[in-house]
Design an enzyme around this catalytic site. Structure first.
Site, PDB file in Angstrom:
ATOM      1  N   LYS A  18     -10.352 -11.773  -7.112  1.00  0.00           N
ATOM      2  CA  LYS A  18     -10.023 -10.564  -6.345  1.00  0.00           C
ATOM      3  C   LYS A  18     -11.315  -9.856  -5.984  1.00  0.00           C
ATOM      4  O   LYS A  18     -12.314  -9.945  -6.714  1.00  0.00           O
ATOM      5  CB  LYS A  18      -9.161  -9.622  -7.197  1.00  0.00           C
ATOM      6  CG  LYS A  18      -8.349  -8.647  -6.391  1.00  0.00           C
ATOM      7  CD  LYS A  18      -7.147  -9.344  -5.781  1.00  0.00           C
ATOM      8  CE  LYS A  18      -6.223  -8.437  -5.062  1.00  0.00           C
ATOM      9  NZ  LYS A  18      -4.977  -9.124  -4.710  1.00  0.00           N
ATOM     10  N   GLY A  76      11.359   0.203   1.638  1.00  0.00           N
ATOM     11  CA  GLY A  76      10.107  -0.205   2.286  1.00  0.00           C
ATOM     12  C   GLY A  76      10.419  -1.056   3.496  1.00  0.00           C
ATOM     13  O   GLY A  76      11.210  -2.013   3.404  1.00  0.00           O
ATOM     14  N   GLY A 110       7.813  -2.176   5.786  1.00  0.00           N
ATOM     15  CA  GLY A 110       6.538  -2.614   6.356  1.00  0.00           C
ATOM     16  C   GLY A 110       6.568  -4.123   6.531  1.00  0.00           C
ATOM     17  O   GLY A 110       7.625  -4.713   6.794  1.00  0.00           O
ATOM     18  N   ASN A 111       5.425  -4.762   6.349  1.00  0.00           N
ATOM     19  CA  ASN A 111       5.358  -6.211   6.539  1.00  0.00           C
ATOM     20  C   ASN A 111       6.400  -6.940   5.685  1.00  0.00           C
ATOM     21  O   ASN A 111       7.205  -7.714   6.195  1.00  0.00           O
ATOM     22  CB  ASN A 111       3.935  -6.698   6.210  1.00  0.00           C
ATOM     23  CG  ASN A 111       3.836  -8.215   6.238  1.00  0.00           C
ATOM     24  OD1 ASN A 111       4.350  -8.896   5.358  1.00  0.00           O
ATOM     25  ND2 ASN A 111       3.223  -8.760   7.271  1.00  0.00           N
ATOM     26  N   GLY A 125       9.011  -5.712   3.637  1.00  0.00           N
ATOM     27  CA  GLY A 125      10.401  -5.249   3.718  1.00  0.00           C
ATOM     28  C   GLY A 125      11.076  -5.658   5.014  1.00  0.00           C
ATOM     29  O   GLY A 125      12.225  -6.124   5.016  1.00  0.00           O
TER      30      GLY A 125
HETATM   31  P1  NAD Z   1       3.081  -2.147   4.327  1.00  0.00           P
HETATM   32  O1  NAD Z   1       2.044  -1.095   4.284  1.00  0.00           O
HETATM   33  O2  NAD Z   1       3.200  -3.018   5.519  1.00  0.00           O
HETATM   34  O3  NAD Z   1       4.537  -1.475   4.102  1.00  0.00           O
HETATM   35  C1  NAD Z   1       4.822  -0.569   3.091  1.00  0.00           C
HETATM   36  C2  NAD Z   1       6.150   0.098   3.434  1.00  0.00           C
HETATM   37  O4  NAD Z   1       6.534   0.960   2.370  1.00  0.00           O
HETATM   38  C3  NAD Z   1       6.078   0.972   4.699  1.00  0.00           C
HETATM   39  O5  NAD Z   1       7.256   0.763   5.444  1.00  0.00           O
HETATM   40  C4  NAD Z   1       6.064   2.386   4.130  1.00  0.00           C
HETATM   41  O6  NAD Z   1       6.606   3.335   5.030  1.00  0.00           O
HETATM   42  C5  NAD Z   1       6.968   2.181   2.924  1.00  0.00           C
HETATM   43  N1  NAD Z   1       6.903   3.257   1.942  1.00  0.00           N
HETATM   44  C6  NAD Z   1       5.822   3.940   1.484  1.00  0.00           C
HETATM   45  N2  NAD Z   1       6.224   4.894   0.614  1.00  0.00           N
HETATM   46  C7  NAD Z   1       7.568   4.801   0.531  1.00  0.00           C
HETATM   47  C8  NAD Z   1       8.556   5.513  -0.188  1.00  0.00           C
HETATM   48  N3  NAD Z   1       8.245   6.513  -0.999  1.00  0.00           N
HETATM   49  N4  NAD Z   1       9.851   5.140  -0.024  1.00  0.00           N
HETATM   50  C9  NAD Z   1      10.196   4.141   0.798  1.00  0.00           C
HETATM   51  N5  NAD Z   1       9.309   3.435   1.507  1.00  0.00           N
HETATM   52  C10 NAD Z   1       8.010   3.769   1.372  1.00  0.00           C
HETATM   53  O7  NAD Z   1       2.875  -2.999   2.997  1.00  0.00           O
HETATM   54  P2  NAD Z   1       3.423  -4.468   2.693  1.00  0.00           P
HETATM   55  O8  NAD Z   1       2.388  -5.450   3.060  1.00  0.00           O
HETATM   56  O9  NAD Z   1       4.798  -4.602   3.235  1.00  0.00           O
HETATM   57  O10 NAD Z   1       3.461  -4.447   1.096  1.00  0.00           O
HETATM   58  C11 NAD Z   1       4.520  -3.833   0.369  1.00  0.00           C
HETATM   59  C12 NAD Z   1       4.407  -4.202  -1.105  1.00  0.00           C
HETATM   60  O11 NAD Z   1       4.414  -5.623  -1.246  1.00  0.00           O
HETATM   61  C13 NAD Z   1       3.131  -3.750  -1.808  1.00  0.00           C
HETATM   62  O12 NAD Z   1       3.457  -3.486  -3.160  1.00  0.00           O
HETATM   63  C14 NAD Z   1       2.244  -4.963  -1.742  1.00  0.00           C
HETATM   64  O13 NAD Z   1       1.264  -4.972  -2.763  1.00  0.00           O
HETATM   65  C15 NAD Z   1       3.266  -6.052  -1.961  1.00  0.00           C
HETATM   66  N6  NAD Z   1       2.823  -7.368  -1.478  1.00  0.00           N
HETATM   67  C16 NAD Z   1       2.528  -7.583  -0.166  1.00  0.00           C
HETATM   68  C17 NAD Z   1       2.149  -8.850   0.254  1.00  0.00           C
HETATM   69  C18 NAD Z   1       1.864  -9.137   1.720  1.00  0.00           C
HETATM   70  O14 NAD Z   1       1.649 -10.305   2.051  1.00  0.00           O
HETATM   71  N7  NAD Z   1       1.873  -8.155   2.596  1.00  0.00           N
HETATM   72  C19 NAD Z   1       2.048  -9.903  -0.666  1.00  0.00           C
HETATM   73  C20 NAD Z   1       2.374  -9.665  -2.009  1.00  0.00           C
HETATM   74  C21 NAD Z   1       2.756  -8.386  -2.396  1.00  0.00           C
END
Ligand code: NAD
Length: 440
Positions: A120, A233, A235-236, A238
């Site tokens: 990391k 959530g 984002g990517n 969800g």
């Molecule tokens: P992102 O920034 O694209 O999306 C995060 C989402 O969470 C957004 O829609 C944001 O509005 C929402 N959010 C923030 N606070 C909130 C709350 N209080 N209530 C409800 N929704 C809320 O991030 P992502 O890439 O989708 O990652 C989300 C999680 O998945 C993180 O914990 C990340 O570490 C984990 N993760 C992501 C990946 C990846 O490939 N992107 C891989 C492994 C783990």
């Protein structure tokens, strides 16, 4: 981060269950190598980068508009293959966190059955305070600081919190300048034009869908016909898992983001929500579409409620896909879902885990549920090494096979040791690495 401390405890317990020799456990608790360095960046306006506290200010001397940013690359373990793990840009990053995240990657890649170790990286910076040129200088500086210690067979970094394909492209380009050859397999998460993989964007969400589908095959309760789902959530992760579930007949009754939450008991039309989110940046209640047969053509305002209430809905599957520590001892007693699929990292606290187990709620752990991203990275690396470019369909087919196999391994370990999904995942991950070390 509480979930990182929890990971250490879980590995300890897994080592006891496996009766792992103390020297091997001790070796696995220490990173193999830590690179610690500062990256100078010339500030265009000559100003100092706002610092959080006086220690920060001392650590980063500011002279002639040049600011130095503290940075790290931690290489935890390479028993199964090159170190693998993201680089994050965050003002709160620190060495302890990077070490713990690097170790988590060792277990995640091992459980996923891919030939990687764990690593990391991080830069202690708020990237929103840098302009595009400064961000590029910082990213190229990072690549210059670690280039001798990375490479397709040594260490393969990727994007993480606040880093993206553009940043990986800059680093790949800088690495090529330093080595004199173009080796895209040194980084993953690049843009498709620079050797990135089709399907990488959706890989984590797709992986979660595969793991849930396999789980439901083994556990026909809840009914596999039309499970009811709530997703925190959008984002990517969800929004992508929402698409795969929706396309496969799941009824998604609630979704939320940082600005609000939607509920529609007949099921939400996810594509409409995505459309609106793309146009307005938010998930809007008034633009919500129900999907039940009777109301299919109708645009109905969804009920608006809070993201915290979403967690307590009586659904079959609850998917926290936003933040760490959202299910704690405070609300675990009120959770009514039958299964929790941890798509975010560490959404369920250790205390909550015990309460949920007593209530008979199954938790599919993050290390398994969200491994689709790193498996997608592995296939990007494979394509780069072979000089190939696969279609998204091909990439998803391979992720499907890989994760279905990883799920089967976790399920076998679970029944062998009669333990939780979380513990079974750690036992299996630790076993693979320890066996490799013993036979090396
Ligand atoms: P992102 O920034 O694209 O999306 C995060 C989402 O969470 C957004 O829609 C944001 O509005 C929402 N959010 C923030 N606070 C909130 C709350 N209080 N209530 C409800 N929704 C809320 O991030 P992502 O890439 O989708 O990652 C989300 C999680 O998945 C993180 O914990 C990340 O570490 C984990 N993760 C992501 C990946 C990846 O490939 N992107 C891989 C492994 C783990």
């Amino acid at each position: 981060m509480a979930f990182l401390e929890n990971t250490e405890t879980l590995i300890h317990e897994a080592a006891q269950i496996l009766r792992l020799p103390k020297d091997i456990l001790a070796r696995l608790q220490r990173p193999e190598k830590i690179l610690e360095f500062e990256i100078p960046v010339h500030r265009d306006d000559g100003s100092e980068h706002p610092v959080r506290n006086s220690t920060d200010a001392q650590a980063h001397q500011i002279s002639n508009g040049t600011r130095k940013f503290q940075a790290w690359r931690v290489q935890h373990n390479s028993a199964l293959g090159p170190y693998k793990g993201g680089i994050r840009y965050h003002p709160d990053s620190n060495l302890d966190e990077v070490k713990a995240l690097a170790s988590l990657m060792t277990w995640k890649t091992s459980l996923a059955g891919i030939p990687y170790g764990g690593g990391k990286g991080a830069v202690q910076v708020d990237p929103k305070k840098l302009n595009e040129r400064e961000l590029e200088e910082l990213s190229r500086g990072y690549a210059r600081a670690i280039w001798k210690d990375i490479g397709p067979q040594k260490d393969v970094p990727a994007p993480d919190v606040n880093t993206n394909a553009e940043i990986m492209d800059w680093m790949t380009d800088e690495y090529a300048k330093l080595t004199g050859k173009w080796e895209p397999a040194t980084f993953t998460g690049k843009s498709v034009e620079k050797g990135g993989s089709h399907g990488r964007e959706v890989a984590t969400g797709f992986g979660g869908f595969v793991v849930l589908r396999e789980f439901l095959k083994l556990n026909p309760k809840p009914s596999t016909l039309n499970p009811i789902v709530a997703i925190q959530g959008f984002g990517n992760v969800g929004s992508n898992i929402a698409k795969f579930l929706y396309d496969n007949g799941f009824t998604i009754v609630a979704v939320s983001d940082s600005k609000g939450a939607l509920f529609e008991e007949h099921g939400i039309d996810i594509y409409k929500v995505l459309d609106v989110k793309e146009k307005t940046g938010i998930i809007e209640r008034t633009q919500c579409y129900a999907v039940s047969r009777e109301r299919q053509k109708e645009r109905t305002p969804c009920e608006e409620f809070s993201s915290a209430e979403l967690l307590e809905l009586p659904v079959d599957v609850l998917i926290p896909a936003a933040l760490e520590n959202v299910i704690t001892e405070e609300n675990a007693g009120r959770i009514k879902a039958k299964v929790i699929l941890e798509m975010a990292n560490g959404p369920v606290s250790a205390e909550a885990d015990k309460i949920l187990a007593e209530k008979g709620i199954e938790v599919i752990p993050d290390i398994l549920a969200n491994a689709g991203g790193v498996v997608g990275s592995y296939f990007e690396w494979t394509q780069n090494l072979r000089g190939e470019s696969w279609s998204e369909e091909e990439v998803l087919r391979k992720i499907n096979e890989q994760l279905a196999r990883a799920f089967k391994d976790a399920a076998q370990t679970k029944s062998q040791y009669r333990t939780s999904w979380r513990m079974a995942s750690y036992i299996h991950a630790l076993k693979r690495v320890a066996e490799k070390i013993k036979t090396a």
